[in-house]
Design a protein around this motif. Structure first.
Motif, PDB file in Angstrom:
ATOM      1  N   LEU A  23     149.023  78.338 -39.805  1.00  0.00           N
ATOM      2  CA  LEU A  23     149.746  79.259 -38.933  1.00  0.00           C
ATOM      3  C   LEU A  23     151.202  78.837 -38.759  1.00  0.00           C
ATOM      4  O   LEU A  23     152.109  79.683 -38.805  1.00  0.00           O
ATOM      5  N   SER A  24     151.465  77.554 -38.553  1.00  0.00           N
ATOM      6  CA  SER A  24     152.847  77.113 -38.328  1.00  0.00           C
ATOM      7  C   SER A  24     153.708  77.364 -39.560  1.00  0.00           C
ATOM      8  O   SER A  24     154.859  77.796 -39.445  1.00  0.00           O
ATOM      9  N   THR A 249     155.283  88.251 -45.211  1.00  0.00           N
ATOM     10  CA  THR A 249     154.439  88.722 -44.109  1.00  0.00           C
ATOM     11  C   THR A 249     153.017  88.955 -44.584  1.00  0.00           C
ATOM     12  O   THR A 249     152.054  88.522 -43.943  1.00  0.00           O
ATOM     13  N   PHE A 250     152.888  89.634 -45.725  1.00  0.00           N
ATOM     14  CA  PHE A 250     151.544  89.893 -46.238  1.00  0.00           C
ATOM     15  C   PHE A 250     150.801  88.599 -46.542  1.00  0.00           C
ATOM     16  O   PHE A 250     149.649  88.408 -46.134  1.00  0.00           O
ATOM     17  N   VAL A 251     151.459  87.696 -47.271  1.00  0.00           N
ATOM     18  CA  VAL A 251     150.783  86.463 -47.676  1.00  0.00           C
ATOM     19  C   VAL A 251     150.422  85.617 -46.470  1.00  0.00           C
ATOM     20  O   VAL A 251     149.313  85.086 -46.367  1.00  0.00           O
ATOM     21  N   SER A 252     151.356  85.487 -45.520  1.00  0.00           N
ATOM     22  CA  SER A 252     151.083  84.647 -44.352  1.00  0.00           C
ATOM     23  C   SER A 252     149.983  85.245 -43.490  1.00  0.00           C
ATOM     24  O   SER A 252     149.079  84.525 -43.033  1.00  0.00           O
ATOM     25  N   VAL A 253     150.023  86.548 -43.256  1.00  0.00           N
ATOM     26  CA  VAL A 253     148.963  87.185 -42.472  1.00  0.00           C
ATOM     27  C   VAL A 253     147.625  87.057 -43.189  1.00  0.00           C
ATOM     28  O   VAL A 253     146.595  86.734 -42.586  1.00  0.00           O
ATOM     29  N   GLY A 344     152.544  85.670 -35.398  1.00  0.00           N
ATOM     30  CA  GLY A 344     151.651  84.541 -35.621  1.00  0.00           C
ATOM     31  C   GLY A 344     150.537  84.479 -34.595  1.00  0.00           C
ATOM     32  O   GLY A 344     149.363  84.262 -34.937  1.00  0.00           O
ATOM     33  N   LEU A 345     150.884  84.684 -33.335  1.00  0.00           N
ATOM     34  CA  LEU A 345     149.864  84.632 -32.281  1.00  0.00           C
ATOM     35  C   LEU A 345     148.864  85.771 -32.430  1.00  0.00           C
ATOM     36  O   LEU A 345     147.644  85.582 -32.281  1.00  0.00           O
ATOM     37  N   LEU A 698     153.965  81.705 -53.464  1.00  0.00           N
ATOM     38  CA  LEU A 698     153.140  80.753 -54.212  1.00  0.00           C
ATOM     39  C   LEU A 698     153.097  79.392 -53.538  1.00  0.00           C
ATOM     40  O   LEU A 698     152.053  78.732 -53.517  1.00  0.00           O
ATOM     41  N   LEU A 699     154.210  78.956 -52.988  1.00  0.00           N
ATOM     42  CA  LEU A 699     154.220  77.670 -52.291  1.00  0.00           C
ATOM     43  C   LEU A 699     153.287  77.711 -51.087  1.00  0.00           C
ATOM     44  O   LEU A 699     152.507  76.775 -50.849  1.00  0.00           O
ATOM     45  N   TYR A 700     153.360  78.810 -50.357  1.00  0.00           N
ATOM     46  CA  TYR A 700     152.523  78.911 -49.165  1.00  0.00           C
ATOM     47  C   TYR A 700     151.044  78.998 -49.513  1.00  0.00           C
ATOM     48  O   TYR A 700     150.205  78.348 -48.890  1.00  0.00           O
ATOM     49  N   THR A 701     150.712  79.798 -50.530  1.00  0.00           N
ATOM     50  CA  THR A 701     149.304  79.891 -50.901  1.00  0.00           C
ATOM     51  C   THR A 701     148.797  78.578 -51.482  1.00  0.00           C
ATOM     52  O   THR A 701     147.623  78.229 -51.314  1.00  0.00           O
TER      53      THR A 701
END
Length: 818
Positions: A23-24, A249-253, A344-345, A698-701
Motif C-alpha cells: 500500500l505505501s 493507478t490501475f496497477v497499484s489498486v 490508498g485508504l 513493472l517495478l511495482y508489480t
C-alpha cells in the motif's frame, strides 16, 4: 475486538508488513505521478527572445479564423501571409522599419538547425559582436556559438561564405547573419517587421488589415520561432503523466486489493478459532476492517511522504531525458496528496471488505477445514464481476470494430483496454490457474520421486495462493505485451502502408526546413531515364459539422506524375480526376463522396470550394489529402519521387540524381532506404516515455510479487516442516519451493499472454477493416526478459525466507502456533 486486532497486528508481523509495503509503495507512486501531472498544467511565462529589444513587431496574418454558430474557431496557418506592401509604406512614414527574414541554412561542419537572418535584426535580441566585424558584402556572414572562426570559409547550400564575425550563443537558436540585401535575395518574402515608432500609431496604421498583429511587451514572443513550444511541451507532458498516472493507478489498486484480499484469506484458521470461541460474524468483519484501517492510515501517510521525495527525482529524470523542457519542476500542490492518501485508504478497505464478509459468514468447522484446503474459491460475486468484465471487454471490442475501428488505434484506447481484460482474468484466475498449473506439471509428476506430484498438488490445492501470486505476473506480462506490442504493430502497419504506396525507384528529399528551388527541380527532370514527380507539403483546413475546424496535412502534386510514382489506397474515384478545382480526401472526412463539393481553406488561409475527385481508405489515419500545386500557395517542393523510364540504367539514374541535388544539399534514397527512413520509430524521448509508463508498473508489480511470495512462504512453515518430518532433505524442500514458484510464474505469464493476444488481435482486426495488411508484432524478447525477471524474483523471494526457517528442528517448526 479492537484489542484482538491490535494483538493480531503484532503477532502477524510478516503478513501486515507485506500489506503495508504494497500500500505505501502504491500511494507513493500515485503521489509522484499526481505531483508531476499537477506541475505540468502550467508553464512559466516566457519572455521575448529574438525581439527582446524591439519596440514594436508587426506580424502578417498567421492564424485562420472561421466564425461558427458556437464562436470563432482558429488554426495556425501553414503558410503565413506577409504584411501587405501598402501597410509597410504607411509604417515607414512613422519610423525606421526593419524587415525580418528567416530561412534554413546547411553548412559543412555547422549545427544541424542553422537559420539565416538579416544582420539588421541582430540588434533586437540583442546580439553583440564579440570577435571580428559585421558583414558588408554578399559572401560575408556572422555566426553564433563560435562553431566557425573569423576568416574561415564555409560551404553552405546557399553558396560558399566567409565568416567575418561571431556573436555569443543566446541559447534559443543557431544563427547565420547575412547582409540585408543578401538575405532579401535568399528569402524575398518577409512575414514580420520591426517598427521604431509609438505602438498606438502603429496600430492605427495597420487597422483594416485582417489578421495583421501588432506585438508589444510580452506578446513579442509570438514573433519568435516556435512560440508554441511551451504549450506543446505541456500537452506532451500532460499526455505522458496522464498515461503514467492512469497505468499507475490501475496497477497499484489492482496489486493492493489483491494483496489485502490474500492477507485476509491466509487467516482462515484464525477466523475459525475466533468463531469457535464465540465471535460473531459482525465482530470478525469489524476486526478485519479495523486492521485494514490502521494499516491503511499508516501506509498511506508513509506513501505520501515517500512520494514527496520521489517526485523531484522524477522531474529531474524527465528533463535530462528530453521528455520535459528545462523549466519543468515539481510545484507546491496539495491535491495529489489528498488524492493518493484517500485512494490508498479506500483501496485498503475495499480490498478486505469482500474477504472479511466471506470469512464472517463461514461456520467454525468449515473455516477450520478451509485452513488446509481451498474450497469455494469462486464466490458468486467473483463469478459475477469476472464474467461481467470479460463480456464487457469482448462486447465493447466487437462494437468498436463494427462502429469505429480507427478508435482502437488510439493510444488512450490501447493503453486502457488491457486493464479491463486484466481485471476480468484476475477475478477468474482461481478457475484458470488449476488447469494451467496441472498441464505443465503433468510430465514432472510422472517421473520417479514425489517432487513433481507435490508441485502439482500444492498448486492445485492452494488455489487462492496460486491465483494471488500469479496476479502480479499476469499484469506485468499483459501490460508489456499489450503496450509494446500495440506500438510495434502500429509502426509495422504504417511501414507497410508506406511501402505499398510507393512505386518510385528513388525518393529525393530536401534538407529539413527547406525546399528545392525551381532550378534544382529542372536539373532533376533533365536526368536521363528519370520520370520525376515533385511534391510539396502543405495544409488544408475544413469545417466539420459547422463546429470543428480541422487541419489535414496535404501534399501538392501533378496528378499525372503522381500516378506514375505513387499507388494511393483509393476507395472511390481516380487520381486522374484531380485538377485545380478538386481535391483527394480520405474517409475520415465528414463529407467524402466523389463529386461532392467541400468548403476548405488553403495553407495561407485562402477560402476555396473544391470538388472531391477521389477518396482514400482511412488506413492508420495518416493519409492526409492531395491537391494540385495551385492549391498549395507558398509551399516549396520538398520531395521528388523518381520512377525509371523503360530501359533506364539504375546506377546511371542514381548518379545523375546525386549530381542534380548536390548544390541544394538534397538526399537521394532508394525505395527501401526511404521507407526505412520514414517508417515510424521510437525516438529517444518516446522510448523514455514508454519506459516511464511501463517501468513504474513493472517495478511495482515486481516488488509486489516478492512481497506476496514472502507472505505466502512465511505462512507455509508448518507445511514445510511436515515434509522434513516425512524424510525430505533441506535441499529437496527448497527445490520444491522454488519449483512451485516457477509454476506460478508460468501460469501468470500464460494468462498475461492470453490478455495481450486478445488485445492485439482486436487491433489487428481493426487494421484489416481499415484496409491495412500487417502482422502482429509481439515483443517476445522483452516479454521473455520480463518473465525471466519474475521467475528470478519469485524463486529468490520464496527460497530465501524458507531457508533460515528450515534450519530449525523440524519438530519444533511443526509446533509453531500462529
Amino acid at each position: 475486538m479492537l484489542s484482538v486486532a491490535l494483538r493480531t497486528l503484532r503477532t502477524r508481523r510478516v503478513t501486515f508488513l507485506g500489506s503495508f509495503v504494497a500500500l505505501s509503495l502504491g500511494v507513493a507512486l500515485l503521489t509522484v505521478t499526481g505531483l508531476a501531472l499537477a506541475s505540468s498544467l502550467d508553464a512559466p511565462d516566457r519572455a521575448p527572445e529574438r525581439f527582446a529589444a524591439a519596440a514594436v513587431v508587426v506580424r502578417g496574418q498567421d492564424t485562420l479564423r472561421v466564425p461558427t454558430p458556437l464562436g470563432v474557431r482558429t488554426q495556425e496557418l501553414a503558410q503565413p501571409r506577409a504584411v501587405p506592401a501598402g501597410t509597410v509604406s504607411k509604417l515607414e512614414k512613422l519610423g525606421r522599419v526593419v524587415q525580418d527574414r528567416s530561412f534554413a541554412v546547411r553548412a559543412e561542419g555547422g549545427p544541424g538547425a542553422l537559420v539565416g537572418h538579416p544582420w539588421s535584426t541582430a540588434a533586437f535580441a540583442p546580439y553583440g559582436i564579440d570577435a571580428g566585424r559585421a558583414p558588408r558584402t554578399a559572401d560575408e556572414v556572422v555566426v553564433t556559438g563560435g562553431w566557425a572562426e573569423p576568416g574561415e570559409r564555409v560551404r553552405t547550400d546557399r553558396g560558399t561564405v566567409r565568416v567575418v564575425g561571431t556573436v555569443p550563443d543566446r541559447g534559443f537558436e543557431d544563427a547565420v547573419f547575412y547582409t540585408d540585401a543578401r538575405a532579401a535575395r535568399l528569402s524575398p518574402l518577409s512575414m514580420q517587421l520591426v517598427v521604431d515608432a509609438d505602438a498606438t500609431a502603429v496600430r492605427n496604421a495597420v487597422r483594416g488589415n485582417a489578421g495583421v498583429r501588432v506585438l508589444t511587451g510580452d506578446d513579442r514572443r509570438y514573433a519568435d520561432a516556435d512560440p508554441d513550444r511551451d504549450s506543446e511541451a505541456l500537452t506532451a507532458m500532460n499526455s505522458l503523466f496522464g498515461t503514467a498516472g492512469g497505468v499507475t493507478t490501475f496497477v497499484s489498486v489492482f496489486v493492493v486489493a489483491s494483496t489485502f484480499a490474500f492477507a485476509v484469506a491466509q487467516r482462515q484458521r484464525e477466523f475459525g478459532l475466533l468463531r469457535t470461541a464465540g465471535a460473531t460474524p459482525g465482530q470478525i468483519r469489524r476486526m478485519v476492517l479495523a486492521e485494514a484501517l490502521g494499516v491503511g492510515v499508516l501506509a498511506s501517510t508513509a506513501g505520501c511522504v515517500l512520494g514527496s521525495y520521489g517526485a523531484p527525482h522524477l522531474a529531474a529524470w524527465v528533463v535530462d531525458g528530453g521528455l520535459a523542457p528545462a523549466w519543468f519542476t515539481i510545484g507546491d500542490h496539495t491535491w495529489p496528496y489528498h488524492m493518493a492518501f484517500w485512494t490508498g485508504l479506500l483501496v485498503a478497505l475495499c480490498g478486505v471488505t469482500a474477504a472479511s464478509w466471506r470469512a464472517g459468514r463461514t461456520g467454525p468447522a468449515q473455516a477450520l477445514r478451509e485452513a488446509s484446503v481451498d474450497t469455494r474459491t469462486m464466490t458468486w460475486g467473483r463469478w459475477l464481476f469476472g464474467t461481467g468484465l470479460l463480456l464487457t471487454a469482448l462486447v465493447t471490442l466487437g462494437i468498436a470494430l463494427a462502429d469505429d475501428p480507427g478508435d482502437l488505434l488510439h493510444r488512450k484506447t490501447y493503453v486502457t483496454r488491457p486493464m479491463l481484460l486484466i481485471t476480468a482474468v484476475a477475478l477468474l484466475a482461481p478457475v484458470l490457474v488449476r488447469p494451467l498449473t496441472r498441464l505443465p506439471a503433468w510430465l514432472p509428476a510422472q517421473l520417479p520421486g514425489a517432487a513433481g506430484m507435490l508441485v502439482r498438488e500444492n498448486a492445485a490445492v492452494g488455489v487462492r495462493r496460486t491465483a494471488a501470486l500469479a496476479a502480479p505476473v499476469l499484469v506485468t506480462v499483459a501490460l508489456t505485451g499489450s503496450l509494446l506490442g500495440a506500438t510495434a504493430t502500429l509502426n509495422e502497419a504504417k511501414a507497410t502502408e508506406t511501402r505499398e504506396r510507393t512505386t518510385a525507384a528513388f525518393v529525393v528529399t530536401a534538407p529539413d526546413g527547406a525546399g528545392f528551388d525551381a532550378r534544382t527541380v529542372e536539373r532533376l527532370r533533365a536526368v536521363p531515364g528519370a520520370e520525376v514527380s515533385p511534391t510539396s507539403s502543405s495544409t488544408v483546413y475544413v469545417l466539420e459539422e459547422d463546429m470543428a475546424l480541422l487541419k489535414s496535412d496535404a501534399r501538392a502534386a501533378d496528378p499525372e506524375a503522381l500516378a506514375a510514382t505513387t499507388r494511393l489506397p483509393l476507395a472511390a474515384g481516380k487520381v486522374s480526376g484531380l485538377d485545380d478545382g478538386s481535391i483527394i480526401v480520405n474517409e475520415e472526412w465528414e463529407r467524402h463522396s466523389v463529386g461532392r463539393s467541400v468548403r476548405v481553406w488553403l495553407g495561407d488561409g485562402t477560402e476555396r470550394t473544391l470538388r472531391i475527385a477521389a477518396v482514400m481508405a482511412t488506413g492508420t489515419g495518416d493519409n492526409g489529402v492531395y491537391v494540385t500545386p495551385a492549391n498549395a500557395p507558398g509551399a516549396s517542393v520538398d520531395r521528388v519521387d523518381v520512377a525509371l523510364a523503360d530501359g533506364a540504367d539504375t546506377g546511371a539514374v542514381a548518379a545523375g540524381l546525386h549530381e542534380a541535388v548536390r548544390a541544394a544539399g538534397g538526399q537521394v534514397l532508394g525505395k527501401d532506404e526511404w521507407v526505412a527512413a520514414v517508417s515510424p520509430k521510437s525516438d529517444p524521448p518516446t522510448r523514455l516515455g514508454l519506459l516511464l509508463v511501463l517501468g513504474i508498473a513493472l517495478l511495482y508489480t515486481g516488488i509486489s510479487l516478492v512481497n506476496t511470495l514472502v507472505m505466502a512462504t512465511s505462512d507455509r512453515f508448518r507445511d514445510l516442516a511436515v515434509l522434513r518430518l516425512a524424510g525430505a532433505t533441506h535441499g529437496q524442500v527448497l527445490r520444491l519451493v522454488g519449483a512451485e514458484s516457477l509454476m506460478v510464474v508460468a501460469a501468470g505469464a500464460l494468462l498475461g499472454l492470453v490478455v495481450a493476444g486478445v488485445d492485439l488481435a482486436g487491433m489487428w482486426a481493426a487494421l484489416r477493416l481499415l484496409s491495412v495488411r500487417t502482422t502482429l508484432a509481439l515483443p517476445w524478447a522483452t516479454i521473455g526478459t520480463v518473465v525471466a525477471a519474475c521467475a528470478f524474483l519469485a524463486v529468490l523471494a520464496s527460497v530465501v525466507p524458507a531457508g533460515p526457517a528450515l534450519r530449525r528442528r523440524a519438530v519444533e517448526l511443526a509446533g509453531i502456533r500462529e
